[in-house]
Scaffold this active site. Structure first.
Site, PDB file in Angstrom:
ATOM      1  N   HIS A 137       0.742   4.816   1.359  1.00 49.76           N
ATOM      2  CA  HIS A 137       0.136   6.176   1.876  1.00 49.76           C
ATOM      3  C   HIS A 137       0.003   7.378   1.074  1.00 49.76           C
ATOM      4  CE1 HIS A 137       0.058   4.122   6.156  1.00 49.76           C
ATOM      5  NE2 HIS A 137       1.033   3.439   5.668  1.00 49.76           N
ATOM      6  N   HIS A 141       0.835  -1.099  -0.104  1.00 42.43           N
ATOM      7  CA  HIS A 141      -0.104   0.040   0.096  1.00 42.43           C
ATOM      8  C   HIS A 141       0.932   1.328   0.086  1.00 42.43           C
ATOM      9  CE1 HIS A 141       0.790  -1.352   4.241  1.00 42.43           C
ATOM     10  NE2 HIS A 141       0.649   0.237   4.529  1.00 42.43           N
TER      11      HIS A 141
HETATM   12  P1  DGP Z   1       1.553   0.352   7.406  1.00 43.79           P
HETATM   13  O1  DGP Z   1       1.615   0.747   8.739  1.00 43.79           O
HETATM   14  O2  DGP Z   1       2.397   1.211   6.676  1.00 43.79           O
HETATM   15  O3  DGP Z   1       1.509  -0.886   7.073  1.00 43.79           O
HETATM   16  O4  DGP Z   1      -0.040   0.946   7.455  1.00 43.79           O
HETATM   17  C1  DGP Z   1      -1.237   0.131   7.544  1.00 43.79           C
HETATM   18  C2  DGP Z   1      -2.276   1.267   7.624  1.00 43.79           C
HETATM   19  O5  DGP Z   1      -3.427   0.590   7.488  1.00 43.79           O
HETATM   20  C3  DGP Z   1      -2.436   1.913   9.099  1.00 43.79           C
HETATM   21  O6  DGP Z   1      -2.084   3.379   8.837  1.00 43.79           O
HETATM   22  C4  DGP Z   1      -3.939   1.705   9.374  1.00 43.79           C
HETATM   23  C5  DGP Z   1      -4.610   1.057   8.284  1.00 43.79           C
HETATM   24  N1  DGP Z   1      -5.550   0.046   8.387  1.00 43.79           N
HETATM   25  C6  DGP Z   1      -5.308  -1.050   9.229  1.00 43.79           C
HETATM   26  N2  DGP Z   1      -6.514  -1.834   9.120  1.00 43.79           N
HETATM   27  C7  DGP Z   1      -7.238  -1.113   8.377  1.00 43.79           C
HETATM   28  C8  DGP Z   1      -8.753  -1.495   8.169  1.00 43.79           C
HETATM   29  O7  DGP Z   1      -9.196  -2.307   8.412  1.00 43.79           O
HETATM   30  N3  DGP Z   1      -9.208  -0.357   7.406  1.00 43.79           N
HETATM   31  C9  DGP Z   1      -8.764   0.825   6.819  1.00 43.79           C
HETATM   32  N4  DGP Z   1      -9.302   1.567   6.111  1.00 43.79           N
HETATM   33  N5  DGP Z   1      -7.438   0.841   7.189  1.00 43.79           N
HETATM   34  C10 DGP Z   1      -6.939  -0.077   7.945  1.00 43.79           C
END
Ligand code: DGP
Length: 137
Positions: free
Chosen positions: A101, A99
């Protein structure tokens, strides 16, 4: 990949606030935003992280990230953005599905610290380091 939370979002098993979708890429708001409108761009296909994403999908994902950043500026009044790809646990990756950001920035006092101040680090000479990378490309 049934245990992957982002695969579940792709499959519609978990709800997300989607902002973009095509056959290859999905983007939605981060559930734990660090600024208003913080979005995530993912490949629909599961790849553990940035290091494993095929080039054509990487191109698609970064193009969508750019569109979203432009829309955050136009639609939310952001003044800039940070584009961040955490890769592996050491770099803060917590969801192991690639992903990007897209973090809109609004003001200088938003308390979000992405600190690129030079640090005192023990290191080889810069030409030696450059060669170690170049030799692997
Ligand atoms: P990272 O730490 O770079 O792996 O970022 C993962 C991001 O994913 C974190 O900022 C929170 C987000 N995240 C985790 N679970 C969910 C979810 O179920 N839904 C959404 N929309 N975001 C999520």
């Amino acid at each position: 990949m049934s245990e992957c939370i982002f695969c579940k979002i792709v499959e519609g098993e978990i709800k997300a606030n989607k902002v973009y979708e095509d056959d290859y890429i999905l983007a939605f708001l981060d559930a734990n935003p660090v600024t208003v409108g913080h979005a995530l761009v993912i490949t629909k296909e599961h790849f553990q992280n940035f290091l494993y994403v095929p080039k054509d999908l990487l191109d698609r994902a970064i193009n969508v990230a750019q569109k979203i950043a432009q829309a955050q500026i136009a639609g939310l009044g952001a003044k800039g953005c940070n584009i961040l790809i955490n890769t592996n646990e050491i770099a803060g990756q917590s969801v192991f599905h690639f992903h990007i950001h897209v973090i809109p920035r609004y003001d200088y006092n938003d308390n979000l610290k992405i600190d690129f101040m030079p640090k005192q680090i023990e290191q080889l000479s810069l030409p030696t380091i450059a060669n170690k990378i170049k030799d692997e490309l």
